[in-house]
Motif scaffolding. Structure first.
Motif, PDB file in Angstrom:
ATOM      1  N   THR A  92      65.826 -28.476  28.690  1.00  0.00           N
ATOM      2  CA  THR A  92      65.751 -27.241  27.862  1.00  0.00           C
ATOM      3  C   THR A  92      64.472 -27.332  26.975  1.00  0.00           C
ATOM      4  OG1 THR A  92      67.054 -28.044  26.062  1.00  0.00           O
ATOM      5  CG2 THR A  92      68.098 -26.711  27.861  1.00  0.00           C
ATOM      6  N   GLU A  93      63.687 -28.265  27.236  1.00  0.00           N
ATOM      7  CA  GLU A  93      62.550 -28.254  25.929  1.00  0.00           C
ATOM      8  C   GLU A  93      61.474 -27.183  26.394  1.00  0.00           C
ATOM      9  OE1 GLU A  93      62.119 -30.950  29.959  1.00  0.00           O
ATOM     10  OE2 GLU A  93      63.373 -31.011  28.158  1.00  0.00           O
ATOM     11  N   HIS A  94      61.511 -26.578  27.584  1.00  0.00           N
ATOM     12  CA  HIS A  94      60.724 -25.515  27.574  1.00  0.00           C
ATOM     13  C   HIS A  94      61.120 -24.038  27.361  1.00  0.00           C
ATOM     14  CE1 HIS A  94      57.603 -28.404  29.296  1.00  0.00           C
ATOM     15  NE2 HIS A  94      58.727 -28.817  30.047  1.00  0.00           N
ATOM     16  N   HIS A  95      62.351 -23.876  26.885  1.00  0.00           N
ATOM     17  CA  HIS A  95      62.753 -22.722  26.646  1.00  0.00           C
ATOM     18  C   HIS A  95      62.590 -22.456  24.847  1.00  0.00           C
ATOM     19  CE1 HIS A  95      64.715 -21.949  30.310  1.00  0.00           C
ATOM     20  NE2 HIS A  95      64.969 -23.474  30.342  1.00  0.00           N
ATOM     21  N   PRO A  96      62.328 -21.490  24.582  1.00  0.00           N
ATOM     22  CA  PRO A  96      62.493 -21.066  23.252  1.00  0.00           C
ATOM     23  C   PRO A  96      63.534 -21.586  22.579  1.00  0.00           C
ATOM     24  CG  PRO A  96      62.053 -18.842  24.494  1.00  0.00           C
ATOM     25  CD  PRO A  96      62.284 -20.280  25.438  1.00  0.00           C
ATOM     26  N   LYS A  97      63.499 -21.823  21.186  1.00  0.00           N
ATOM     27  CA  LYS A  97      64.841 -22.155  20.578  1.00  0.00           C
ATOM     28  C   LYS A  97      64.928 -21.179  19.401  1.00  0.00           C
ATOM     29  CE  LYS A  97      63.708 -26.915  21.657  1.00  0.00           C
ATOM     30  NZ  LYS A  97      62.978 -28.166  21.395  1.00  0.00           N
ATOM     31  N   PRO A  98      66.284 -20.988  18.982  1.00  0.00           N
ATOM     32  CA  PRO A  98      66.558 -20.094  17.818  1.00  0.00           C
ATOM     33  C   PRO A  98      66.253 -20.663  16.591  1.00  0.00           C
ATOM     34  CG  PRO A  98      68.690 -20.923  18.937  1.00  0.00           C
ATOM     35  CD  PRO A  98      67.572 -21.245  19.791  1.00  0.00           C
ATOM     36  N   ALA A  99      65.567 -19.903  15.795  1.00  0.00           N
ATOM     37  CA  ALA A  99      65.249 -20.259  14.327  1.00  0.00           C
ATOM     38  C   ALA A  99      66.424 -20.104  13.442  1.00  0.00           C
ATOM     39  CB  ALA A  99      64.034 -19.667  13.902  1.00  0.00           C
ATOM     40  N   VAL A 100      66.724 -20.874  12.681  1.00  0.00           N
ATOM     41  CA  VAL A 100      67.681 -20.765  11.467  1.00  0.00           C
ATOM     42  C   VAL A 100      66.727 -20.802   9.877  1.00  0.00           C
ATOM     43  CG1 VAL A 100      69.653 -21.610  10.174  1.00  0.00           C
ATOM     44  CG2 VAL A 100      69.286 -21.834  12.812  1.00  0.00           C
ATOM     45  N   LYS A 101      67.154 -19.864   9.209  1.00  0.00           N
ATOM     46  CA  LYS A 101      66.700 -19.848   7.725  1.00  0.00           C
ATOM     47  C   LYS A 101      67.724 -19.636   6.829  1.00  0.00           C
ATOM     48  CE  LYS A 101      63.374 -16.835   5.263  1.00  0.00           C
ATOM     49  NZ  LYS A 101      62.782 -15.478   5.163  1.00  0.00           N
ATOM     50  N   ILE A 102      67.658 -20.657   6.094  1.00  0.00           N
ATOM     51  CA  ILE A 102      68.573 -20.476   4.692  1.00  0.00           C
ATOM     52  C   ILE A 102      68.272 -19.286   3.811  1.00  0.00           C
ATOM     53  CG2 ILE A 102      69.861 -21.682   3.147  1.00  0.00           C
ATOM     54  CD1 ILE A 102      69.299 -24.282   4.693  1.00  0.00           C
ATOM     55  N   LEU A 103      69.520 -18.439   3.621  1.00  0.00           N
ATOM     56  CA  LEU A 103      69.069 -17.246   2.857  1.00  0.00           C
ATOM     57  C   LEU A 103      69.855 -17.473   1.675  1.00  0.00           C
ATOM     58  CD1 LEU A 103      69.566 -14.331   5.399  1.00  0.00           C
ATOM     59  CD2 LEU A 103      67.320 -15.305   4.703  1.00  0.00           C
ATOM     60  N   LEU A 104      70.621 -17.962   1.456  1.00  0.00           N
ATOM     61  CA  LEU A 104      71.332 -18.305   0.128  1.00  0.00           C
ATOM     62  C   LEU A 104      72.139 -19.656   0.346  1.00  0.00           C
ATOM     63  CD1 LEU A 104      72.459 -17.543  -2.717  1.00  0.00           C
ATOM     64  CD2 LEU A 104      74.389 -16.350  -1.320  1.00  0.00           C
ATOM     65  N   GLU A 105      72.162 -20.446  -0.637  1.00  0.00           N
ATOM     66  CA  GLU A 105      73.029 -21.710  -0.686  1.00  0.00           C
ATOM     67  C   GLU A 105      73.539 -21.994  -2.177  1.00  0.00           C
ATOM     68  OE1 GLU A 105      71.872 -26.309  -0.755  1.00  0.00           O
ATOM     69  OE2 GLU A 105      72.237 -25.666   1.323  1.00  0.00           O
ATOM     70  N   LYS A 106      74.859 -21.783  -2.301  1.00  0.00           N
ATOM     71  CA  LYS A 106      75.759 -21.714  -3.667  1.00  0.00           C
ATOM     72  C   LYS A 106      76.823 -22.328  -3.619  1.00  0.00           C
ATOM     73  CE  LYS A 106      76.434 -18.371  -7.259  1.00  0.00           C
ATOM     74  NZ  LYS A 106      75.531 -19.045  -8.124  1.00  0.00           N
ATOM     75  N   VAL A 107      77.121 -22.918  -4.419  1.00  0.00           N
ATOM     76  CA  VAL A 107      78.228 -23.916  -4.691  1.00  0.00           C
ATOM     77  C   VAL A 107      79.327 -22.836  -5.467  1.00  0.00           C
ATOM     78  CG1 VAL A 107      79.739 -25.564  -5.871  1.00  0.00           C
ATOM     79  CG2 VAL A 107      77.196 -26.229  -4.551  1.00  0.00           C
ATOM     80  N   VAL A 108      80.339 -22.514  -4.907  1.00  0.00           N
ATOM     81  CA  VAL A 108      81.383 -21.617  -5.348  1.00  0.00           C
ATOM     82  C   VAL A 108      82.697 -22.144  -5.557  1.00  0.00           C
ATOM     83  CG1 VAL A 108      82.391 -19.348  -5.155  1.00  0.00           C
ATOM     84  CG2 VAL A 108      79.984 -19.807  -4.514  1.00  0.00           C
ATOM     85  N   GLU A 109      83.211 -22.032  -6.555  1.00  0.00           N
ATOM     86  CA  GLU A 109      84.642 -22.575  -6.944  1.00  0.00           C
ATOM     87  C   GLU A 109      85.533 -21.404  -6.754  1.00  0.00           C
ATOM     88  OE1 GLU A 109      87.095 -24.456 -10.587  1.00  0.00           O
ATOM     89  OE2 GLU A 109      84.993 -25.067 -10.369  1.00  0.00           O
ATOM     90  N   VAL A 110      86.531 -21.619  -5.886  1.00  0.00           N
ATOM     91  CA  VAL A 110      87.458 -20.535  -5.603  1.00  0.00           C
ATOM     92  C   VAL A 110      88.872 -20.925  -5.790  1.00  0.00           C
ATOM     93  CG1 VAL A 110      85.929 -19.098  -4.127  1.00  0.00           C
ATOM     94  CG2 VAL A 110      87.239 -21.000  -3.151  1.00  0.00           C
TER      95      VAL A 110
END
Length: 127
Positions: A27-45
């Motif tokens: 699969t090395e010649h196929h486009p790969k999806p990109a992941v961009k972290i938009l928000l990272e937050k520790v939340v106590e629930v």
């Protein structure tokens, strides 16, 4: 981590350097999806919460009255530009950005040239 629905021909993915990498040969010649972290937050629930996801649209120039939400959560801007005043702090957010709303008194105003659209995720107590 496994992403996707699985089934015949499905491949597991791993997150590496913010890109999803297939674990398959050839699969090395196929486009790969990109992941961009938009928000990272520790939340106590609490042990059990209700997650509510809403899509909102504000007409041009619309401003909410001061209000609160029953719980905090991220807001993802799909279109337009919004000015948020929460707890005396002002923030301006545009399409593709995420902000965290805490649940304290706030206002939101569409300051863009057209409609403002967003996805609102609320982390709510179970009543």
């Amino acid at each position: 981590m496994f992403l996707g629905r699985g089934g015949e021909g499905a491949a597991p993915y791993s997150v590496e350097s913010e890109r999803l990498e297939p674990r398959r040969e050839g699969t090395e010649h196929h486009p790969k999806p990109a992941v961009k972290i938009l928000l990272e937050k520790v939340v106590e629930v609490p042990s059990k919460i209700k997650v509510l996801v809403r899509h909102v649209t504000y007409p041009q120039g619309y401003k909410t009255p001061e209000h609160t939400h029953k719980g905090p959560g991220p807001r993802y801007i799909l279109q337009g530009k919004v000015e948020v005043i929460e707890g005396g702090e002002m923030g301006t957010y545009s399409a593709g950005e995420v902000f965290w709303e805490s649940g304290i008194a706030m206002t939101a105003e569409n300051i863009g040239d057209g409609e403002y659209k967003a996805v609102i995720v609320d982390l709510l107590p179970v009543e």
